[in-house]
Write a protein that holds these residues in place. Structure first.
Motif, PDB file in Angstrom:
ATOM      1  N   LYS A 128       0.840  -1.216   0.000  1.00 16.29           N
ATOM      2  CA  LYS A 128       0.000   0.000   0.000  1.00 16.29           C
ATOM      3  C   LYS A 128       0.868   1.256   0.000  1.00 16.29           C
ATOM      4  O   LYS A 128       0.550   2.247  -0.669  1.00 16.29           O
ATOM      5  N   LEU A 129       1.977   1.237   0.739  1.00 17.79           N
ATOM      6  CA  LEU A 129       2.886   2.384   0.762  1.00 17.79           C
ATOM      7  C   LEU A 129       3.543   2.587  -0.603  1.00 17.79           C
ATOM      8  O   LEU A 129       3.669   3.721  -1.081  1.00 17.79           O
ATOM      9  N   VAL A 130       3.945   1.496  -1.242  1.00 21.24           N
ATOM     10  CA  VAL A 130       4.532   1.569  -2.587  1.00 21.24           C
ATOM     11  C   VAL A 130       3.543   2.209  -3.550  1.00 21.24           C
ATOM     12  O   VAL A 130       3.889   3.079  -4.351  1.00 21.24           O
ATOM     13  N   GLU A 131       2.295   1.790  -3.462  1.00 19.76           N
ATOM     14  CA  GLU A 131       1.256   2.352  -4.328  1.00 19.76           C
ATOM     15  C   GLU A 131       0.999   3.817  -3.994  1.00 19.76           C
ATOM     16  O   GLU A 131       0.833   4.646  -4.897  1.00 19.76           O
ATOM     17  N   LYS A 132       0.970   4.139  -2.706  1.00 20.09           N
ATOM     18  CA  LYS A 132       0.694   5.514  -2.275  1.00 20.09           C
ATOM     19  C   LYS A 132       1.755   6.471  -2.776  1.00 20.09           C
ATOM     20  O   LYS A 132       1.453   7.609  -3.179  1.00 20.09           O
ATOM     21  N   PHE A 133       3.006   6.052  -2.758  1.00 19.42           N
ATOM     22  CA  PHE A 133       4.116   6.901  -3.187  1.00 19.42           C
ATOM     23  C   PHE A 133       4.361   6.830  -4.696  1.00 19.42           C
ATOM     24  O   PHE A 133       5.312   7.415  -5.201  1.00 19.42           O
ATOM     25  N   ASN A 134       3.520   6.073  -5.394  1.00 17.76           N
ATOM     26  CA  ASN A 134       3.624   5.970  -6.860  1.00 17.76           C
ATOM     27  C   ASN A 134       4.959   5.399  -7.314  1.00 17.76           C
ATOM     28  O   ASN A 134       5.500   5.760  -8.353  1.00 17.76           O
ATOM     29  N   TRP A 135       5.509   4.506  -6.505  1.00 17.99           N
ATOM     30  CA  TRP A 135       6.725   3.800  -6.915  1.00 17.99           C
ATOM     31  C   TRP A 135       6.342   2.700  -7.882  1.00 17.99           C
ATOM     32  O   TRP A 135       5.432   1.912  -7.613  1.00 17.99           O
ATOM     33  N   LYS A 136       7.027   2.642  -9.006  1.00 10.94           N
ATOM     34  CA  LYS A 136       6.696   1.683 -10.055  1.00 10.94           C
ATOM     35  C   LYS A 136       7.632   0.482 -10.083  1.00 10.94           C
ATOM     36  O   LYS A 136       7.291  -0.552 -10.658  1.00 10.94           O
ATOM     37  N   THR A 137       8.813   0.624  -9.477  1.00  7.86           N
ATOM     38  CA  THR A 137       9.817  -0.436  -9.540  1.00  7.86           C
ATOM     39  C   THR A 137      10.361  -0.714  -8.147  1.00  7.86           C
ATOM     40  O   THR A 137      10.764   0.217  -7.454  1.00  7.86           O
ATOM     41  N   VAL A 138      10.360  -1.968  -7.756  1.00  6.98           N
ATOM     42  CA  VAL A 138      10.887  -2.340  -6.439  1.00  6.98           C
ATOM     43  C   VAL A 138      11.773  -3.567  -6.573  1.00  6.98           C
ATOM     44  O   VAL A 138      11.736  -4.279  -7.577  1.00  6.98           O
ATOM     45  N   ILE A 165       3.241  -2.408 -11.060  1.00  6.27           N
ATOM     46  CA  ILE A 165       4.435  -2.546 -10.233  1.00  6.27           C
ATOM     47  C   ILE A 165       5.354  -3.599 -10.850  1.00  6.27           C
ATOM     48  O   ILE A 165       4.923  -4.709 -11.145  1.00  6.27           O
ATOM     49  N   CYS A 166       6.599  -3.226 -11.052  1.00  5.63           N
ATOM     50  CA  CYS A 166       7.576  -4.158 -11.631  1.00  5.63           C
ATOM     51  C   CYS A 166       8.604  -4.528 -10.565  1.00  5.63           C
ATOM     52  O   CYS A 166       9.160  -3.659  -9.887  1.00  5.63           O
ATOM     53  N   ILE A 167       8.845  -5.821 -10.408  1.00  9.82           N
ATOM     54  CA  ILE A 167       9.853  -6.305  -9.457  1.00  9.82           C
ATOM     55  C   ILE A 167      11.150  -6.531 -10.227  1.00  9.82           C
ATOM     56  O   ILE A 167      11.235  -7.445 -11.051  1.00  9.82           O
ATOM     57  N   GLU A 168      12.140  -5.683  -9.961  1.00  8.80           N
ATOM     58  CA  GLU A 168      13.365  -5.761 -10.765  1.00  8.80           C
ATOM     59  C   GLU A 168      14.176  -7.007 -10.425  1.00  8.80           C
ATOM     60  O   GLU A 168      14.700  -7.661 -11.319  1.00  8.80           O
ATOM     61  N   PHE A 169      14.303  -7.297  -9.148  1.00  6.06           N
ATOM     62  CA  PHE A 169      14.979  -8.544  -8.784  1.00  6.06           C
ATOM     63  C   PHE A 169      14.526  -8.971  -7.390  1.00  6.06           C
ATOM     64  O   PHE A 169      14.027  -8.163  -6.594  1.00  6.06           O
ATOM     65  N   THR A 170      14.679 -10.254  -7.124  1.00 12.78           N
ATOM     66  CA  THR A 170      14.371 -10.824  -5.814  1.00 12.78           C
ATOM     67  C   THR A 170      15.581 -11.612  -5.340  1.00 12.78           C
ATOM     68  O   THR A 170      16.172 -12.371  -6.118  1.00 12.78           O
ATOM     69  N   SER A 199      17.385  -0.146 -11.185  1.00 12.06           N
ATOM     70  CA  SER A 199      16.676   1.134 -11.251  1.00 12.06           C
ATOM     71  C   SER A 199      15.496   1.135 -10.291  1.00 12.06           C
ATOM     72  O   SER A 199      14.582   1.950 -10.422  1.00 12.06           O
ATOM     73  N   ALA A 200      15.495   0.204  -9.330  1.00 16.49           N
ATOM     74  CA  ALA A 200      14.387   0.099  -8.372  1.00 16.49           C
ATOM     75  C   ALA A 200      14.285   1.373  -7.541  1.00 16.49           C
ATOM     76  O   ALA A 200      15.286   1.889  -7.050  1.00 16.49           O
ATOM     77  N   GLU A 201      13.065   1.859  -7.373  1.00 16.50           N
ATOM     78  CA  GLU A 201      12.850   3.070  -6.577  1.00 16.50           C
ATOM     79  C   GLU A 201      12.879   2.758  -5.088  1.00 16.50           C
ATOM     80  O   GLU A 201      13.074   3.675  -4.278  1.00 16.50           O
ATOM     81  N   ALA A 202      12.622   1.522  -4.734  1.00 12.85           N
ATOM     82  CA  ALA A 202      12.649   1.135  -3.317  1.00 12.85           C
ATOM     83  C   ALA A 202      13.174  -0.294  -3.199  1.00 12.85           C
ATOM     84  O   ALA A 202      12.805  -1.163  -3.992  1.00 12.85           O
ATOM     85  N   CYS A 454      12.268  -3.192 -16.099  1.00 11.19           N
ATOM     86  CA  CYS A 454      11.555  -2.343 -15.138  1.00 11.19           C
ATOM     87  C   CYS A 454      11.868  -0.861 -15.314  1.00 11.19           C
ATOM     88  O   CYS A 454      11.674  -0.075 -14.391  1.00 11.19           O
ATOM     89  N   CYS A 455      12.375  -0.474 -16.463  1.00 10.90           N
ATOM     90  CA  CYS A 455      12.678   0.935 -16.698  1.00 10.90           C
ATOM     91  C   CYS A 455      12.047   1.336 -18.022  1.00 10.90           C
ATOM     92  O   CYS A 455      12.424   0.829 -19.082  1.00 10.90           O
ATOM     93  N   ASP A 456      11.062   2.226 -17.948  1.00 10.15           N
ATOM     94  CA  ASP A 456      10.313   2.615 -19.136  1.00 10.15           C
ATOM     95  C   ASP A 456      10.686   4.019 -19.584  1.00 10.15           C
ATOM     96  O   ASP A 456      11.153   4.840 -18.784  1.00 10.15           O
ATOM     97  N   ASP A 457      10.481   4.266 -20.860  1.00 13.40           N
ATOM     98  CA  ASP A 457      10.694   5.586 -21.441  1.00 13.40           C
ATOM     99  C   ASP A 457       9.402   6.052 -22.084  1.00 13.40           C
ATOM    100  O   ASP A 457       8.547   5.250 -22.454  1.00 13.40           O
ATOM    101  N   CYS A 458       9.267   7.361 -22.234  1.00 13.91           N
ATOM    102  CA  CYS A 458       8.095   7.925 -22.902  1.00 13.91           C
ATOM    103  C   CYS A 458       8.306   7.878 -24.415  1.00 13.91           C
ATOM    104  O   CYS A 458       9.274   8.431 -24.933  1.00 13.91           O
TER     105      CYS A 458
END
Length: 777
Positions: A128-138, A165-170, A199-202, A454-458
């Protein structure tokens, strides 16, 4: 725990009158085998003098007492081992730190309860915190134990259900990770490399504190400066927050079961424990004696137990208070209060006495504890069917400037999360991450992966595609909508001829005028039906010809209106039939003229056989009917929609191209034959110029028809119907004014030639000019 039990025993009025609570303390050393051994001895009612850190000369407060409840353990995997042993005797186990969701399985752990929230809610809170902060990559880092393994797996499941939400690595850390050896070092190097290159934001660290301590030391060394999400096992760890250079690791958000302080416990420690003591405290203070006066305190702020030379120094009691893990202490305090509440209910105690004696089973106490529902200070506690409380979480943030762990928000098991609005705005305002990954795009662009996980461009949308922004995928507008200049889909307008269109008004007026003229002509032909000129035009056939022209004029209104299935079915087929009737009447009239003035015996004999007007009309129009009826039955014309760039064009679909071409070809052939007969008849002595005028009419029709075919094939738009209407009007008016109008003129204004004598005289003069003798009667 010792203080809480002592406070219960000494409280006035007594909570449990005439009953004194006792305890045995065992140290599991965080090891499963030690924990099982300690549990077995605890259930036997014997203390182990060789326990891990408890001094050998310590004695239980109530020797020989039977164990009715167990408080512990901290680590989930150790609690599982203990839970399986105590369940054999139905002894209640209340953990203050084990959060694994597996412990909620009552079939496997029937006597286990806890005063800390389950990881089921913690993992939801993190998501929920990840979604609230608009983090797209973890990135998710767990560990190979009951806490880290199942917690990280639960996180992966939740993030898997969240589309954006994209999981870059586990990474699942092995059990030996916290050991300082070569194998552990290799795992750490790989983890640091993954984090550094991601490039994970968190980075979510869902593992025990000893593992995090190793990771954070490496993060400080390599200056990773990332955003970390801490699970409750280390979110308030003073050991980690006090690491030198911790600010270089980055910012930390964390979750901890609802924070609170044990009432009076800090003052109790600062007061040198109110003069009380116990074996554990004596052992600790013998190793680190307290400072006796202020001069011995090193500046009053250094809480290290060793000085710069590495030797031990005295312990400042103010520092000892800072070592208290308030969160864990409060959960232990709650566990004691829960057991006391269960005993109070089981023994039916009031402030004076208990109605029941202490002769009860562990199972009876377990059942009472499961039913407790009360409030301790500000904390309301009760257990659900899984033995879990509904406490929720506090969200904490590590302020690296002080350093200080601040509570910044809350999460409730219902799924509600509360975080400061300004912090949310700050986090959500980041459109491009520090790793050049776009999180949202302007209108007309979509987020697209260009090769980096997990890294997008416009990326701009393709032609005729749109995106409303926010990184939404480019899509085409629905079939009935078009893309506007401001990159939104607008509803297409239906396009067809309207009655207000100038072209339609002109066509309608011409059609109405034609209908009036046909009616006037029909009246005149009725009045003068017995005169030679009416007979010369075909007699009764002229009325059939007028009727077919009337139908053609009326058909204009079915062509220019908004196309419907009915109007489309009436249009072309009915015109083809009306046209055939009209031309067949003219052909029958021409044959009459040819037969009357042809004196070639060889030709006139077979021509005379054909001179049956009714039969000619039925045969010629019958062929057209035979073409149109199957067309209407099997492949009927219908209204259709043609999607243009910004509009929907309503038009008539011919149904069958073959039948349509056949109808047009037959009509064209009739007109051409009629033209040939009329052209041949021009040389005959016809006072009323029937053949000449018909040839002009048919020539006009043929020219218009030749022009109409390419227009019909290549033109597309609302005015295609109007041009079709114009073609019908030109044909109708050409017949009306070239064939019938001159006859009406003679009927009204040249009556002197509308008799048999004038006709005979004209024929005689025609042949005399050619030198052919004429017998006079």
């Amino acid at each position: 725990m010792i203080r809480a039990i002592r406070e219960i025993n000494q409280r006035t009025p007594r909570v449990l009158p005439n009953i004194t609570l006792g305890y045995d303390i065992y140290d599991t050393c965080g090891d499963i085998s030690v924990a099982i051994s300690a549990t077995l001895q605890l259930l036997q009612g014997q203390s182990d003098p060789q326990s891990c850190l408890v001094p050998g000369h310590s004695h239980p407060a109530l020797p020989e007492s039977k164990t009715k409840a167990v408080i512990g353990e901290s680590h989930s995997e150790v609690s599982m081992a203990v839970a399986m042993v105590v369940a054999l005797s139905s002894v209640t186990q209340i953990s203050y730190g084990s959060t694994s969701e597996l412990l909620s399985r009552k079939l496997k752990f029937p006597t286990f309860l806890r005063t800390i929230s389950s990881d089921e809610y913690q993992t939801k809170a993190i998501a929920k915190l990840v979604e609230k902060f608009n983090w797209k990559t973890v990135a998710v880092v767990g560990s190979y134990d009951a806490y880290g393994k199942y917690g990280s797996e639960k996180l992966l499941d939740i993030f898997g259900d969240m589309e954006d939400i994209c999981i870059e690595f586990t990474e699942i850390l092995p059990g030996y990770f916290s050991k300082n050896d070569h194998k552990a070092s290799m795992v750490l190097d790989k983890l640091v490399s993954n984090i550094n290159n991601s490039s994970a934001e968190a980075i979510i660290l869902f593992t025990k504190g000893s593992n995090v301590n190793v990771i954070m030391k490496a993060a400080i060394k390599h200056k990773l400066n990332r955003t970390w999400i801490a699970s409750d096992s280390w979110s308030t760890s003073l050991r980690i927050t006090s690491l030198p250079g911790i600010e270089m690791a980055g910012q930390v958000f964390g979750f901890i079961s609802k924070r609170n302080e044990v009432p009076g416990f800090r003052d109790y420690v600062l007061s040198m424990f109110n003069g009380t003591s116990n074996a554990l405290l004596k052992h600790y203070l013998s190793q680190y004696p307290p400072c006796l006066n202020q001069s011995e305190v090193n500046g009053g702020t250094n809480c290290s137990l060793t000085n710069s030379q590495g030797s031990k120094q005295c312990l400042d009691l103010r520092c000892l208070a800072t070592y208290i893990d308030q969160d864990r202490s409060y959960n232990i305090y709650l566990a004691v209060q829960v057991i006391v509440e269960g005993l109070k209910n089981l023994l039916k105690c009031d402030s004076h006495r208990c109605q029941r004696g202490t002769n009860f089973t562990a199972l009876e106490l377990l059942l009472e504890i499961k039913k407790v529902n009360f409030t301790v200070n500000t904390t309301h506690i009760d257990f659900d069917s899984n033995g879990d409380p509904s406490l929720g979480y506090d969200i904490v943030f590590w302020d690296m400037t002080e350093p200080l762990i601040k509570t910044i928000g809350e999460y409730w098991p219902s799924g509600k999360i509360k975080v400061p609005d300004d912090l949310v705005r700050k986090m959500r305002s980041v459109l491009v991450t520090a790793y050049n990954c776009s999180k949202t795009c302007e209108t007309g662009q979509e987020l697209k992966n260009q090769g980096r996980k997990c890294c997008d461009d416009c990326v701009p949308c393709a032609d005729k595609e749109f995106s409303a922004g926010n990184g939404d995928k480019c899509e085409r507008c629905p079939a009935t909508e078009y893309l506007s200049l401001n990159n939104t889909c607008l509803k297409m307008k239906t396009e067809s001829l309207s009655w207000s269109d100038p072209f339609v008004i002109i066509l309608s007026c011409l059609s109405v005028l034609g209908i009036i003229v046909v009616i006037v002509f029909a009246v005149l032909f009725t009045i003068y039906r017995s005169t030679p000129i009416v007979k010369a035009v075909g007699g009764y056939l002229c009325f059939l010809e007028l009727f077919s022209l009337l139908v053609c004029f009326c058909l204009i209104f079915t062509v220019i209106v908004k196309p419907t299935d009915a109007s489309c079915r009436l249009g072309q087929p009915l015109f083809g039939i009306s046209f055939s009737i009209c031309v067949s009447c003219i052909l029958a009239n021409l044959l009459q003229i040819l037969v009357g003035f042809n004196f070639d015996a060889r030709i006139s004999s077979w021509v005379k056989k054909l001179n049956k007007p009714a039969l000619i009309v039925i045969a010629i129009s019958g062929i057209q009917v035979a073409l149109c009826v199957p067309w209407l039955i099997y492949y009927p014309p219908s209204s259709a929609e043609k999607l243009l760039d910004k509009t929907i064009l309503l038009h008539c679909n011919n149904g069958s191209r073959e039948f349509f071409i056949a109808m047009l070809s037959y009509s064209f052939s009739l007109a051409f034959i009629c033209f040939l007969f009329a052209y041949k008849g021009k040389q005959l002595p016809d006072i009323y110029k029937n053949a000449s005028l018909i040839s002009i009419s048919m020539m006009l029709f043929l020219i218009i028809w030749i022009l109409f075919i390419p227009i019909h094939i290549y033109l597309f738009g609302i005015y295609k119907q109007a041009i079709e209407s114009a073609d019908i009007l030109i044909f109708s008016y050409s017949v009306l004014f070239c064939h019938l109008a001159p006859k009406c003129y003679i009927m009204v204004f040249r009556k002197e030639i509308n008799n048999e004598r004038a006709m005979t005289e004209y024929i005689r003069k025609h042949y005399e000019r050619k030198g052919i003798p004429v017998v006079k009667s």
